[in-house]
Structures are given as C-alpha cells and as structure tokens.
Scaffold this active site. Structure first.
Site, PDB file in Angstrom:
ATOM      1  N   GLN A 126       1.732  -6.243  -2.908  1.00 14.79           N
ATOM      2  CA  GLN A 126       1.180  -4.891  -2.767  1.00 14.79           C
ATOM      3  C   GLN A 126      -0.348  -4.886  -2.949  1.00 14.79           C
ATOM      4  O   GLN A 126      -0.926  -3.914  -3.428  1.00 14.79           O
ATOM      5  CB  GLN A 126       1.859  -3.935  -3.743  1.00 14.79           C
ATOM      6  CG  GLN A 126       3.284  -3.577  -3.320  1.00 14.79           C
ATOM      7  CD  GLN A 126       3.321  -2.872  -1.951  1.00 14.79           C
ATOM      8  OE1 GLN A 126       2.405  -2.149  -1.583  1.00 14.79           O
ATOM      9  NE2 GLN A 126       4.389  -3.094  -1.198  1.00 14.79           N
ATOM     10  N   SER A 127      -0.978  -5.957  -2.525  1.00 14.17           N
ATOM     11  CA  SER A 127      -2.439  -6.071  -2.667  1.00 14.17           C
ATOM     12  C   SER A 127      -3.187  -4.974  -1.895  1.00 14.17           C
ATOM     13  O   SER A 127      -2.947  -4.771  -0.702  1.00 14.17           O
ATOM     14  CB  SER A 127      -2.860  -7.445  -2.142  1.00 14.17           C
ATOM     15  OG  SER A 127      -4.191  -7.422  -1.679  1.00 14.17           O
ATOM     16  N   ASN A 128      -4.103  -4.315  -2.587  1.00  8.67           N
ATOM     17  CA  ASN A 128      -4.984  -3.340  -1.925  1.00  8.67           C
ATOM     18  C   ASN A 128      -6.107  -4.053  -1.184  1.00  8.67           C
ATOM     19  O   ASN A 128      -6.579  -3.595  -0.146  1.00  8.67           O
ATOM     20  CB  ASN A 128      -5.637  -2.412  -2.963  1.00  8.67           C
ATOM     21  CG  ASN A 128      -4.610  -1.801  -3.893  1.00  8.67           C
ATOM     22  OD1 ASN A 128      -3.642  -1.222  -3.425  1.00  8.67           O
ATOM     23  ND2 ASN A 128      -4.828  -1.931  -5.190  1.00  8.67           N
ATOM     24  N   THR A 130      -6.110  -6.839   0.479  1.00 13.42           N
ATOM     25  CA  THR A 130      -5.784  -7.322   1.831  1.00 13.42           C
ATOM     26  C   THR A 130      -5.847  -6.192   2.853  1.00 13.42           C
ATOM     27  O   THR A 130      -6.278  -6.405   3.983  1.00 13.42           O
ATOM     28  CB  THR A 130      -4.388  -7.988   1.874  1.00 13.42           C
ATOM     29  OG1 THR A 130      -3.411  -7.042   1.438  1.00 13.42           O
ATOM     30  CG2 THR A 130      -4.331  -9.227   0.994  1.00 13.42           C
TER      31      THR A 130
END
Ligand SMILES: *Cc1c(COP(=O)(O)O)cnc(C)c1O
Length: 423
Positions: A126-128, A130
C-alpha cells in the site's frame, strides 16, 4: 500496459503548460538554494496551514500543514515535494542519479543511455510513494514499473480481507495510473535485489531510472523538505502566530527519513541565516534568541531501532545541507525521534492509532492515513495532552505563554480503501 489511450494527447509534448512555469514566488529561497533546479509539480502557493481547534487549548495552539493538498496530481503527499528536485535529473539527456543504490558508482551497467523512459521504484503493497512516482511518470510522458513487496510490514498479514488489500487503495491507484505493477513476495529474489528488473527493462529497449523507496536514498531526495522549511517560515510570518511567532514544535512521520532530514536541514539553514534558535552552533547575526523549532519525528515502524533511523536522518540532513550551503558541523546530531507510537508493525493500526484516526475524522473532518499520519496524530496528542510539550518547552527555557504546534499531514489517505477492516 503500453497501449496508448487514443483520445488523449501526449501532454509532455503538448504546448499547453501543465504547471505554471512562471511562478509568483510566495517566498524567496537563499541564493545558493535558489540555484538548484526544481521542476514544479506542486501548486505555486504554499500548502495550506489551518488550526486544529479540537486539539488546541489556550496555551497550546495546534495547526496542520496539508501536504495532502500540495499538488493537483493524484493522491498528493510528501513524495511529490521530494520528486520536484529529482525531475531535472530524470529529464536530463544523461542522468546522474538513476542507478540502483546497490550499484557501485563506477559500475557501468548500462548498455542503453539517454534520457529516462521508465521510472522504476518499490514499496510496501500500500505504498503511497509508488503512486506518486507512477503519477509523475504519466505527467512526464514516461512509463513506470512498480515493485510492491507483500512481506513489508504487517498490513497484509493482519488484514481480514487480503483480496481487498492486494487490489484496492494504492494498488488500484497504480493500475489506474498505468503503472506496470509487480507484487513480489519474500521468496522472490527480486524482493531482495531489484536490479534484474532494470537489466530486463534495458534488454527491452527502455532506459530505466531507479528511484529508491521513499526517494530518501536518492542524493537529491532531501531538498524538497529543506525547501518546505523555508515555506513554513514564510507562513509563520504571515500568520502572526502568538508566543514566539514560530512553530515551536513540528510533528512529522519518519519512514524512510528524508522528509524529516530535509526539514532539519532547512530549519538549520534558517537559523544560520537569521540568527538565534535552532542549532547550538548557530552564530547568526541577530541578537534576538528565539526558542528553537523542535522537529519531532514520529517513528511508524518497529522494524529497525531508533538509533538506525537517527543515523539515517542525520545523514540525509547533512547531504541536503551540503547542497544548500551548510557545513556538516552545522547540523548537530540531536535528531529527535519518538519510537513510543510504532505499534506492532509497519502498516498495522493498533487500537490507539485507530482511535486517533477516528477522532480526527469526527472532530476535524480530517482524514488521516492508516500507516503514517494516524500514528503521528496519536503521538502528537500524547505530547500535547500529557503535558510533555509544556515540560519540554520549559526545559529549553521557552517562557512564552502560548506554544505553537504544527502537525504535518503528509498524505496517504488512498490506502484507507484497502484497509477494509477500518470502518
Ligand atoms: C512516505 C510517507 C511518509 C514518510 O516520509 P519519509 O520521508 O519516508 O520518512 C509519511 N507519510 C506518508 C503519507 C508517506 O507516504
């Protein structure tokens, strides 16, 4: 993924400006800093600062700086500010900082050279970060490849709806932005060394540009938040804050670390230029000794010990500092990191953090994110409500009646859609 939508013109080659290239400067940067190339993707005005009445008292005034409202691009958050200083290198005919951090500088891995065609980066599922890289790629007319590690943190493990976790929130954002998304579990060698992905792209005729996770290990990654410190100073002046007239305490998440490191570099430069305040070595011209601005980094993951982060943040602050005219000794090694609110794992909402998220939604109508800002809000509320701010200020000789506190909202709300358990 490489099919182009037929009815959309390629904006990067269009003559319509996407961002204001002539910026009405809301604040001036010191000379050396002003010369560093920056490609604007934020709005030309500072990101807003507003009061948080439900957390404030007569003696402690709490405000939020909305980095989630800083750019017209998708899912705005702190990574866009960092990327502004990286774009000139991305667009350069011969980029300098495009290699993987594990590559030795002299190692000549490329067979293809020239301006980058594909941004490649990595993060947790759930990386912001990227998403902001994928969005930037689209804005520049480039492709993006995003490596998402299912083994990072505990978000996936603790989710009762793993299908949602792997598809919704930021994963969905990445797909909609046209990224090539690769989900890697820990048994995949690429999860431990991504360089074969870069070789593969080169073999396919692309020119990859690697952006490390969170953009913190990128040599230019700390500049964005050094500039943010200047922006905050300009806002302090216009806001006519009570007490010292400054934000005496700034609370921000510490993940990969260059947001905090950049802020420390920027505030240290201000102290050096204006005199008084932050660093013990400061020998500025002014004779007013204002209390220091304390930047408190709230750690959001228990994976690595506090000392590890302190060293990294210090290194990021010094690296950014060197570019904007500070000497290594100007940045004193007193990075303030609080590790009491990390919870059980990266990406996992503990009971108290979840209460902070709900409370901010229901009192301030401010949506936090489950991974970073909710932990910061929880930590900040603890500092305010348990009297720790007051005690700390007294220890420093800050005698002002009112103390001003700034909570930096770094974005990330798109992840909420994947946290189906948070209702
Ligand atoms: C990446 C991120 C952070 C942490 O910033 P670092 O510079 O990596 O420490 C904080 N908040 C949000 C919402 C983020 O996406």
């Amino acid at each position: 993924m490489e099919t182009k939508l037929p009815y959309i013109s390629n904006l990067s080659s269009s003559s319509i400006p996407r961002f204001y290239t002539i910026i009405e400067m809301a604040f001036a940067l010191p000379q050396l800093f002003a010369q560093i190339p920056r490609y604007p993707i934020l709005y030309p005005h500072p990101s807003p600062i507003h009061p948080l009445p439900s957390l404030s008292s007569r003696r402690i005034r709490v405000f939020a700086k909305r980095e989630d409202h800083s750019s017209p691009l998708a899912c705005a958050g702190n990574k866009y500010r960092k990327l502004e200083y990286i774009i000139p290198d991305i667009l350069s005919p011969s980029p300098n900082h495009h290699k993987h951090e594990h590559d030795k500088p002299e190692q000549e891995t490329e067979t293809v050279t020239g301006p980058a065609t594909t941004l490649v980066t990595e993060g947790a599922i759930q990386s912001n970060h990227t998403v902001q890289v994928s969005s930037l790629a689209r804005t520049l007319g480039l492709n993006s490849v995003v490596l998402l590690h299912s083994g990072t943190g505990g978000g996936l493990n603790t989710s009762t709806d793993k299908t949602a976790f792997l598809r919704c929130g930021n994963v969905q954002m990445n797909h909609l932005l046209g990224a090539e998304v690769r989900i890697l579990d820990e048994s995949d060698p690429l999860a431990h060394d991504a360089r074969p992905v870069l070789s593969e792209l080169r073999a396919r005729g692309h020119v990859p540009y690697w952006i490390p996770g969170g953009a913190s290990l990128h040599p230019l990654g700390g500049l964005g938040y050094a500039r943010a410190a200047m922006e905050i100073e300009s806002q302090e002046e216009r806001m006519k804050l009570p007490g010292s007239g400054r934000f005496d305490y700034v609370f921000v998440a510490c993940g990969s670390g260059s947001t905090l490191g950049g802020l420390i570099a920027g505030f240290t430069l201000l102290e050096k230029l204006r005199g008084g305040g932050n660093s013990s070595s400061s020998a500025g011209s002014g004779n007013c000794v204002l209390p220091r601005r304390n930047v408190i980094g709230i750690l959001i993951s228990p994976t690595k010990p506090r000392e590890y982060h302190e060293q990294r943040v210090l290194a990021f602050a010094r690296r950014a500092g060197a570019l904007i005219g500070l000497d290594p000794g100007d940045i004193v090694p007193d990075v303030r990191l609080d590790d009491r609110f990390v919870g059980t794992a990266y990406g996992v909402l503990d009971v108290e953090t979840r209460m902070a998220l709900e409370m901010m939604a229901q009192t301030e109508s401010m949506m936090l994110d489950p991974v970073y800002t909710a932990k910061v809000a929880r930590g900040m509320m603890h500092w305010v409500q348990e009297g720790e701010i007051r005690e700390d200020a007294q220890r420093q000789g800050n005698e002002y009646e009112e103390i001003n506190v700034l909570f930096i909202h770094t974005g990330g709300q798109a992840a909420l859609g994947a946290y189906a358990d948070v209702t």
